[in-house]
Design a protein around this motif. Structure first.
Motif, PDB file in Angstrom:
ATOM      1  N   ILE A 110      -4.965   3.282  -3.723  1.00 17.62           N
ATOM      2  CA  ILE A 110      -6.357   2.425  -3.694  1.00 17.62           C
ATOM      3  C   ILE A 110      -6.715   1.628  -4.953  1.00 17.62           C
ATOM      4  O   ILE A 110      -6.701   2.435  -6.056  1.00 17.62           O
ATOM      5  N   ALA A 111      -6.782   0.359  -4.883  1.00 17.18           N
ATOM      6  CA  ALA A 111      -7.281  -0.262  -5.999  1.00 17.18           C
ATOM      7  C   ALA A 111      -8.440  -1.183  -5.679  1.00 17.18           C
ATOM      8  O   ALA A 111      -8.402  -1.906  -6.773  1.00 17.18           O
ATOM      9  N   PHE A 112      -8.831  -1.359  -4.669  1.00 14.59           N
ATOM     10  CA  PHE A 112      -9.817  -2.198  -4.266  1.00 14.59           C
ATOM     11  C   PHE A 112     -10.781  -1.500  -3.456  1.00 14.59           C
ATOM     12  O   PHE A 112     -10.556  -0.623  -2.357  1.00 14.59           O
ATOM     13  N   ILE A 153     -11.331 -11.936   1.752  1.00 15.78           N
ATOM     14  CA  ILE A 153     -10.877 -11.144   0.598  1.00 15.78           C
ATOM     15  C   ILE A 153      -9.986  -9.887   0.876  1.00 15.78           C
ATOM     16  O   ILE A 153      -8.781  -9.740   0.002  1.00 15.78           O
ATOM     17  N   ILE A 154     -10.215  -9.134   1.843  1.00 13.11           N
ATOM     18  CA  ILE A 154      -9.273  -8.229   2.146  1.00 13.11           C
ATOM     19  C   ILE A 154      -7.895  -8.517   2.530  1.00 13.11           C
ATOM     20  O   ILE A 154      -6.799  -7.979   2.170  1.00 13.11           O
ATOM     21  N   THR A 155      -7.588  -9.580   3.157  1.00 11.10           N
ATOM     22  CA  THR A 155      -6.381 -10.194   3.596  1.00 11.10           C
ATOM     23  C   THR A 155      -5.764 -10.699   2.222  1.00 11.10           C
ATOM     24  O   THR A 155      -4.709 -10.362   2.126  1.00 11.10           O
ATOM     25  N   GLU A 156      -6.569 -11.089   1.193  1.00 11.60           N
ATOM     26  CA  GLU A 156      -5.740 -11.669  -0.017  1.00 11.60           C
ATOM     27  C   GLU A 156      -5.372 -10.433  -0.580  1.00 11.60           C
ATOM     28  O   GLU A 156      -4.197 -10.407  -1.064  1.00 11.60           O
ATOM     29  N   MET A 157      -5.978  -9.304  -0.678  1.00 10.52           N
ATOM     30  CA  MET A 157      -5.413  -8.053  -1.106  1.00 10.52           C
ATOM     31  C   MET A 157      -4.314  -7.573  -0.401  1.00 10.52           C
ATOM     32  O   MET A 157      -3.346  -7.133  -1.008  1.00 10.52           O
ATOM     33  N   GLU A 158      -4.406  -7.467   0.833  1.00 11.38           N
ATOM     34  CA  GLU A 158      -3.303  -7.247   1.881  1.00 11.38           C
ATOM     35  C   GLU A 158      -1.865  -8.038   1.237  1.00 11.38           C
ATOM     36  O   GLU A 158      -0.789  -7.467   1.354  1.00 11.38           O
ATOM     37  N   THR A 159      -2.152  -9.344   1.118  1.00  7.61           N
ATOM     38  CA  THR A 159      -0.962 -10.210   0.720  1.00  7.61           C
ATOM     39  C   THR A 159      -0.291  -9.745  -0.526  1.00  7.61           C
ATOM     40  O   THR A 159       0.811 -10.265  -0.828  1.00  7.61           O
ATOM     41  N   LYS A 160      -1.067  -9.180  -1.424  1.00  9.25           N
ATOM     42  CA  LYS A 160      -0.768  -8.732  -2.777  1.00  9.25           C
ATOM     43  C   LYS A 160      -0.336  -7.495  -2.662  1.00  9.25           C
ATOM     44  O   LYS A 160      -0.005  -6.679  -3.937  1.00  9.25           O
ATOM     45  N   GLU A 161      -0.205  -6.700  -1.414  1.00  5.93           N
ATOM     46  CA  GLU A 161       0.067  -5.088  -1.238  1.00  5.93           C
ATOM     47  C   GLU A 161      -0.877  -4.449  -2.236  1.00  5.93           C
ATOM     48  O   GLU A 161      -0.578  -3.394  -2.624  1.00  5.93           O
ATOM     49  N   VAL A 162      -2.094  -4.951  -2.050  1.00  3.03           N
ATOM     50  CA  VAL A 162      -3.213  -3.826  -2.659  1.00  3.03           C
ATOM     51  C   VAL A 162      -3.834  -3.100  -1.633  1.00  3.03           C
ATOM     52  O   VAL A 162      -4.367  -3.987  -0.629  1.00  3.03           O
ATOM     53  N   VAL A 163      -4.012  -1.846  -1.777  1.00  2.00           N
ATOM     54  CA  VAL A 163      -4.818  -0.913  -0.763  1.00  2.00           C
ATOM     55  C   VAL A 163      -6.161  -0.915  -0.928  1.00  2.00           C
ATOM     56  O   VAL A 163      -6.689  -0.794  -2.181  1.00  2.00           O
ATOM     57  N   THR A 164      -6.854  -1.342   0.141  1.00  2.00           N
ATOM     58  CA  THR A 164      -8.511  -1.528   0.133  1.00  2.00           C
ATOM     59  C   THR A 164      -8.964  -0.117   0.901  1.00  2.00           C
ATOM     60  O   THR A 164      -8.540   0.270   1.839  1.00  2.00           O
TER      61      THR A 164
END
Length: 220
Positions: A110-112, A153-164
Motif C-alpha cells: 500500500i502506497a496511498f 484520484i484513486i483511479t489515477e493511482m490504479e492506472t499507476k498500479e499504486v495500491v490504495t
C-alpha cells in the motif's frame, strides 16, 4: 435491496427527517473539494480536525500492547473484525484506523492512504502518500461533494498500479461510502452491485442512512 425505503426515510431517526432529505437533495459535486479539505480546521458541525501526524507505522505487536491499555469502550478500534485488512479489488483495500500497521501496509504494498475521518492522525511515512476527507459519520454530513474528486484520484493511482487503502475509524461507514462511490464511478456499478461487492469483502460494514441517500443520489 430496500434502498427506496432508505431514500425516503433516511431522516426517520429524528423529527426533522423530511428537512434532512431536502437538505441532502441540494448537495452537489464540488470540484476541488478534496484539495480544500486538506486545509480545513473544523468540520461542518464545528469539530476540530486532527492536525497530528505520525512519522512511523505501528507494528502489530505495538497495536496489541496499546489495546491492552485502553478501556473497553475505546479498545474496539484496535480489535477484530474492524482491524482486518479487506481486499476490495487488486488495488483497493479497506480497514479501520486501528488496522493500519507496518506489516499489513508492507505486505499489501500500500502506497496511498485515504483517511475518511476528522478525528484520527495521518501517517506521514516515507513511501506513503496521504489524503484526508474530513467527514463526520453523521446523517447530514455532506460526503457527496467528495465522490467525483476522490474517485478520480484513486483511479489515477490504479492506472499507476499504486495500491490504495481507504479507512475511517472502524472501516464500516465513511470508508465504505467512499469505496462504493468509487466503484460506482470507475466501474459503472449500480449501488446494489457496489454494496454487494464491499459487503462480500467486509461483511460488517454499516453505512449510515444519510450516506445511503447520497449514494442513491450519485447513482441517479
Amino acid at each position: 435491496m430496500i434502498w427506496s425505503i432508505c431514500y425516503f426515510c433516511c431522516g426517520c431517526c429524528c423529527d426533522s427527517g423530511n428537512n434532512n432529505n431536502e437538505f441532502i437533495d441540494n448537495f452537489q459535486q464540488e470540484p476541488g473539494a478534496v484539495e480544500r479539505g486538506q486545509h480545513l480546521v473544523h468540520t461542518t458541525r464545528g469539530y476540530t480536525i486532527c492536525s497530528r501526524d505520525y512519522d512511523c507505522l505501528p507494528t502489530s505487536h505495538e497495536i496489541q500492547e496499546l489495546r491492552k491499555k485502553l478501556t473497553k469502550t475505546t479498545s474496539y478500534v484496535y480489535s477484530r473484525p474492524f482491524t482486518e485488512m479487506s481486499k476490495i479489488t487488486d488495488y483497493l483495500f479497506m480497514t479501520s484506523f486501528g488496522g493500519i500497521c507496518e506489516e499489513s501496509i508492507r505486505k499489501n504494498k500500500i502506497a496511498f492512504i485515504v483517511s475518511v475521518t476528522h478525528e484520527t492522525p495521518l501517517y506521514k511515512v516515507d513511501g506513503i502518500h496521504n489524503i484526508r476527507i474530513p467527514a463526520e459519520d453523521h446523517r447530514t454530513e455532506n460526503i457527496y461533494k467528495y465522490f467525483d474528486d476522490i474517485s478520480d484520484i484513486i483511479t489515477e493511482m490504479e492506472t499507476k498500479e499504486v495500491v490504495t487503502l481507504v479507512h475511517c475509524r472502524l472501516g464500516r461507514s465513511r470508508s465504505a461510502t467512499i469505496t462504493m462511490a468509487h466503484l460506482m464511478k470507475s466501474q459503472r456499478m449500480s449501488l446494489d452491485l457496489a454494496y454487494d461487492l464491499v459487503k462480500s469483502k467486509r461483511p460488517f460494514i454499516g453505512v449510515n442512512p444519510g450516506f445511503i441517500r447520497q449514494l442513491l443520489k450519485y447513482e441517479i
